[in-house]
Design a protein around this motif. Structure first.
Motif: not given
Length: 384
Positions: A117-140
């Motif tokens: 469960i903890q590893l899956e949560l960590q992987a999900a947080r990492a994916r969300l962070l990457d998506q947010n960074r990609s979204l921020t870069a796209e908005v910029a």
């Protein structure tokens, strides 16, 4: 395969954890916090830490600090193993920052499930962070594209006036730089600081080239007339401020949302011929009722009209132009803006010299232009 660091010195724990996790994960063991730091030094941090509560309690300042490397959103999850069978300190450790808690005796199936469960949560947080960074870069990227399109559109609009009058092109570029110079000088002045933020100075630079856009609506026989305008022709020429204002106002109405540079361009276009004493046009505004952007443009416009050669006049020497600006203090111009001009007059001259068509005359050069009368007949072009 996840890398799991076990910080525990109990053989029975190590055996249970090995049975639960070794088949699917890479395990490293350390008997103390210090040894754990040595084991992980110079290596990528573990994906998860299993930490004996008794060892962690020795120095809570290190928990969950140096053992939890990673950027925000990627910090290593820590599962604390209870200090003793039947331990009731779960709440305490969760409040201390633990991600989960395992009571003794350790049961392999529960350990495996909690780790998964903890590893899956960590992987999900990492994916969300990457998506947010990609979204921020796209908005910029889209914002940069929009700003580039906006700048190109402004230049295209400003060139409409230049097509009608070739002299206007250099005039637009020079006045844009004059306005920026005045704005920078006044950015810390008590009367102007609240308005002249870095953002608004940038907007001023964008908006300034549109101040004469209304001249596209003036007939050539008036706009390009080499001699003095008649009273009727002067009234027609004055209409360029309202024509430009109406065009920009219509553009604002057609926009789906407010556009700051158009708001400022609208103010500049309509009111850059207003005078401090209220004798200007089109609305006879006076003093602080005239928007700051328009007051800045008024001085920049007049200075450039004085030193530039036009179809209806010769260029004025820079000394005479500067004197006329100073004489307009408190009548034509905001007195503090005149003071800013005086402080940066050398910069104004340097800007003018960057454009050959507007090279200002100086003392010692042919004085034919100096003998010409002030160009009062062409007030709509910004001369007093």
């Amino acid at each position: 395969m996840a890398r799991i660091l076990i910080i525990d010195d109990r053989p029975e724990d190590l055996e249970a954890l090995n049975r639960a996790l070794a088949a699917e994960h890479g395990l490293q063991a350390a008997a103390s916090l210090q040894q754990a730091l040595q084991v992980t030094a110079g290596e990528p941090g573990p994906d998860l830490i299993l930490l004996d509560a008794t060892i962690a309690a020795i120095d809570r300042r290190q928990f969950p600090g140096r053992l939890r490397p990673g950027a925000p959103g990627r910090a290593t999850p820590v599962i604390v193993i209870s200090a003793s069978e039947g331990g009731d300190d779960e709440q305490t450790w969760l409040e201390q920052g633990a991600d989960d808690y395992l009571p003794r005796p350790l049961r392999p199936a529960i350990v495996a499930a909690r780790v998964r469960i903890q590893l899956e949560l960590q992987a999900a947080r990492a994916r969300l962070l990457d998506q947010n960074r990609s979204l921020t870069a796209e908005v910029a990227r889209q914002l940069a594209d929009n700003l580039m399109i906006q700048d190109v559109s402004i230049r295209a609009l400003a060139r409409l006036a230049e097509v009608r009058d070739p002299e206007t092109g250099d005039h637009l570029r020079r006045t844009q730089r004059y306005v920026r110079t005045l704005a920078e000088e006044l950015s810390t002045h008590p009367r102007f600081a609240a308005f002249l933020t870095l953002e608004n100075i940038e907007l001023l630079g964008k908006s300034a080239p549109l101040h004469d856009i209304g001249k596209v609506g003036i007939r050539d026989e008036i706009l390009l007339k080499p001699g003095r305008l008649t009273a009727e022709e002067r009234e027609i020429m004055k209409a360029h401020s309202l024509l430009g204002f109406q065009a920009i106002q219509q553009a604002e109405q057609d926009s789906e949302q407010p556009i700051d540079f158009l708001r400022m361009a609208r103010e500049i276009t309509r009111w850059h011929h207003e005078k401090w004493d209220g004798s200007g046009y089109p609305d006879g505004l006076a003093g602080d009722a005239i928007p700051i952007a328009a007051r800045l443009m008024a001085l920049a416009d007049v200075f450039d009209a004085l030193i530039a050669e036009r179809v209806y006049k010769r260029a004025f020497p820079v000394e005479l132009a500067g004197r006329m600006i100073r004489e307009g203090r408190c009548s034509h111009f905001d007195p503090d803006i005149v003071d800013a001009f005086v402080a940066r007059e050398a910069d104004f001259i340097a800007i003018a010299r960057d454009h050959a068509k507007a090279r200002p005359l100086v003392a010692g050069e042919p004085a034919a232009a100096a003998a010409a009368p002030p160009p009062a007949a062409r007030e709509p072009d910004g001369c007093p």
